[in-house]
Design a protein around this motif. Structure first.
Motif, PDB file in Angstrom:
ATOM      1  N   ALA A 158      11.946  -2.772  -4.237  1.00  0.00           N
ATOM      2  CA  ALA A 158      10.853  -2.663  -3.164  1.00  0.00           C
ATOM      3  C   ALA A 158       9.616  -3.536  -3.320  1.00  0.00           C
ATOM      4  CB  ALA A 158      10.766  -1.311  -2.960  1.00  0.00           C
ATOM      5  N   CYS A 159       9.134  -3.328  -4.656  1.00  0.00           N
ATOM      6  CA  CYS A 159       7.937  -4.261  -5.122  1.00  0.00           C
ATOM      7  C   CYS A 159       8.191  -5.874  -4.695  1.00  0.00           C
ATOM      8  CB  CYS A 159       7.483  -3.788  -6.217  1.00  0.00           C
ATOM      9  SG  CYS A 159       6.829  -2.315  -6.723  1.00  0.00           S
ATOM     10  N   LEU A 160       9.234  -6.126  -5.415  1.00  0.00           N
ATOM     11  CA  LEU A 160       9.801  -7.628  -4.902  1.00  0.00           C
ATOM     12  C   LEU A 160       9.674  -7.971  -3.528  1.00  0.00           C
ATOM     13  CD1 LEU A 160      12.264  -7.917  -7.908  1.00  0.00           C
ATOM     14  CD2 LEU A 160      10.259  -9.177  -7.683  1.00  0.00           C
ATOM     15  N   GLY A 161      10.359  -7.206  -2.704  1.00  0.00           N
ATOM     16  CA  GLY A 161      10.399  -7.324  -1.198  1.00  0.00           C
ATOM     17  C   GLY A 161       8.991  -7.310  -0.740  1.00  0.00           C
ATOM     18  N   ALA A 162       8.176  -6.292  -1.054  1.00  0.00           N
ATOM     19  CA  ALA A 162       6.838  -6.196  -0.456  1.00  0.00           C
ATOM     20  C   ALA A 162       6.127  -7.658  -0.727  1.00  0.00           C
ATOM     21  CB  ALA A 162       6.109  -5.088  -0.802  1.00  0.00           C
ATOM     22  N   LEU A 207       3.398  -6.495 -10.002  1.00  0.00           N
ATOM     23  CA  LEU A 207       4.058  -6.916  -8.890  1.00  0.00           C
ATOM     24  C   LEU A 207       3.325  -6.545  -7.515  1.00  0.00           C
ATOM     25  CD1 LEU A 207       7.913  -6.663  -9.429  1.00  0.00           C
ATOM     26  CD2 LEU A 207       6.568  -8.699  -9.246  1.00  0.00           C
ATOM     27  N   LEU A 208       2.851  -4.998  -7.619  1.00  0.00           N
ATOM     28  CA  LEU A 208       1.894  -4.604  -6.678  1.00  0.00           C
ATOM     29  C   LEU A 208       0.641  -5.215  -6.386  1.00  0.00           C
ATOM     30  CD1 LEU A 208       3.043  -0.836  -6.622  1.00  0.00           C
ATOM     31  CD2 LEU A 208       3.618  -2.529  -5.064  1.00  0.00           C
ATOM     32  N   ILE A 209      -0.076  -5.332  -7.715  1.00  0.00           N
ATOM     33  CA  ILE A 209      -1.304  -6.199  -7.686  1.00  0.00           C
ATOM     34  C   ILE A 209      -1.142  -7.389  -7.076  1.00  0.00           C
ATOM     35  CG2 ILE A 209      -2.978  -7.110  -9.204  1.00  0.00           C
ATOM     36  CD1 ILE A 209      -2.440  -4.454 -11.034  1.00  0.00           C
ATOM     37  N   LYS A 210      -0.185  -8.231  -7.480  1.00  0.00           N
ATOM     38  CA  LYS A 210      -0.075  -9.574  -6.944  1.00  0.00           C
ATOM     39  C   LYS A 210       0.359  -9.617  -5.562  1.00  0.00           C
ATOM     40  CE  LYS A 210       0.818 -14.025  -7.981  1.00  0.00           C
ATOM     41  NZ  LYS A 210       0.086 -14.820  -8.306  1.00  0.00           N
ATOM     42  N   GLU A 238       0.726  -1.188   0.034  1.00  0.00           N
ATOM     43  CA  GLU A 238      -0.204   0.078  -0.033  1.00  0.00           C
ATOM     44  C   GLU A 238       0.912   1.156   0.150  1.00  0.00           C
ATOM     45  OE1 GLU A 238      -2.075  -3.382   1.656  1.00  0.00           O
ATOM     46  OE2 GLU A 238      -0.292  -2.532   2.237  1.00  0.00           O
ATOM     47  N   GLY A 239       1.837   1.237   0.905  1.00  0.00           N
ATOM     48  CA  GLY A 239       2.882   2.398   0.659  1.00  0.00           C
ATOM     49  C   GLY A 239       3.444   2.463  -0.566  1.00  0.00           C
ATOM     50  N   LEU A 240       4.009   1.475  -1.115  1.00  0.00           N
ATOM     51  CA  LEU A 240       4.813   1.457  -2.494  1.00  0.00           C
ATOM     52  C   LEU A 240       3.517   2.191  -3.349  1.00  0.00           C
ATOM     53  CD1 LEU A 240       6.634  -1.957  -2.499  1.00  0.00           C
ATOM     54  CD2 LEU A 240       7.607   0.427  -2.199  1.00  0.00           C
ATOM     55  N   SER A 241       2.393   1.564  -3.187  1.00  0.00           N
ATOM     56  CA  SER A 241       1.543   2.249  -4.427  1.00  0.00           C
ATOM     57  C   SER A 241       1.214   3.775  -4.226  1.00  0.00           C
ATOM     58  CB  SER A 241       0.092   1.417  -4.121  1.00  0.00           C
ATOM     59  OG  SER A 241      -0.846   1.927  -5.073  1.00  0.00           O
ATOM     60  N   GLY A 277       4.020   5.711  -5.645  1.00  0.00           N
ATOM     61  CA  GLY A 277       4.264   5.324  -7.332  1.00  0.00           C
ATOM     62  C   GLY A 277       4.153   6.749  -8.219  1.00  0.00           C
ATOM     63  N   GLN A 278       3.540   7.675  -7.764  1.00  0.00           N
ATOM     64  CA  GLN A 278       3.496   9.020  -8.631  1.00  0.00           C
ATOM     65  C   GLN A 278       4.885   9.568  -8.635  1.00  0.00           C
ATOM     66  OE1 GLN A 278       1.234  10.280 -11.009  1.00  0.00           O
ATOM     67  NE2 GLN A 278       2.927  11.554 -11.438  1.00  0.00           N
ATOM     68  N   SER A 279       5.411   9.645  -7.418  1.00  0.00           N
ATOM     69  CA  SER A 279       6.583  10.312  -7.262  1.00  0.00           C
ATOM     70  C   SER A 279       7.878   9.460  -8.036  1.00  0.00           C
ATOM     71  CB  SER A 279       7.397  10.184  -5.695  1.00  0.00           C
ATOM     72  OG  SER A 279       6.351  11.115  -5.230  1.00  0.00           O
ATOM     73  N   VAL A 280       7.775   8.257  -8.087  1.00  0.00           N
ATOM     74  CA  VAL A 280       8.760   7.350  -8.861  1.00  0.00           C
ATOM     75  C   VAL A 280       8.409   7.665 -10.326  1.00  0.00           C
ATOM     76  CG1 VAL A 280       9.395   4.960  -9.752  1.00  0.00           C
ATOM     77  CG2 VAL A 280       8.666   5.626  -7.224  1.00  0.00           C
TER      78      VAL A 280
END
Length: 176
Positions: A41-45, A162-165, A10-13, A16-19
């Protein structure tokens, strides 16, 4: 040595805009380093969501020496656990190569350098995405015509997948 905590899906999502702003507006070096770090970071999450909660998982995923703390080891684990498919895994390995080219060169590189262009040509996940209804290629090939566009679109679509998964995966502890 203090552990760097993993950012939840959720935090990575939210980040997203900043990335995306860096990927679209900053120099090539920033785009490569930030884009690859975001995918890492997405892989780690994703792995953290799949693993049983506890100190063992935290130690494995620790970026400062954990067995699954590196980009490559996280990519390998996600593939071996069936969390990602082979095409995505192969693109993740290409991301690592591109990142290493940029990070370990004594001069500033860019996407026009033949070695970088060659690596970007290997990115195939996004080009292989098909429209579910028509079976047509999802993205217009013009969007993938430059090495930077191919890299950026690959980072964006793979990180989102990755985030959806990561939102879908919930590890169910075994019944004892």
């Amino acid at each position: 040595m203090t552990r760097r905590s993993l950012v939840p899906v959720e935090g990575l999502s939210k980040d997203g805009q900043s990335v995306y702003d860096v990927l679209n507006d900053e120099p090539d070096l920033s785009a490569v380093l930030v884009g690859t770090s975001y995918v890492d970071a997405c892989l780690g999450a994703l792995l953290e969501g799949f693993f049983l909660k506890g100190s063992v998982a935290s130690e494995l995923l620790d970026a400062k020496g954990g067995a699954l703390g590196s980009f490559k080891s996280r990519s390998d684990a996600c593939y071996c656990l069936g969390l990602i498919d082979k095409r995505m895994y192969q693109d993740l390995l290409v991301f690592a190569e591109i990142r290493n080219q940029f990070a370990h060169h004594h001069l500033a590189l860019n996407f026009a350098i033949p070695e970088v262009t060659e690596q970007c040509e290997k990115l195939a996940y996004v080009a292989g995405l098909k429209d579910g209804g028509s079976g047509e290629q999802l993205l217009n090939s013009k969007l993938l015509s430059t090495p930077r566009n191919k890299f950026v679109l690959s980072v964006v679509l793979i990180s989102q997948r990755l985030l959806i998964k990561g939102l879908e995966v919930k590890h169910v502890p075994p019944q004892v």
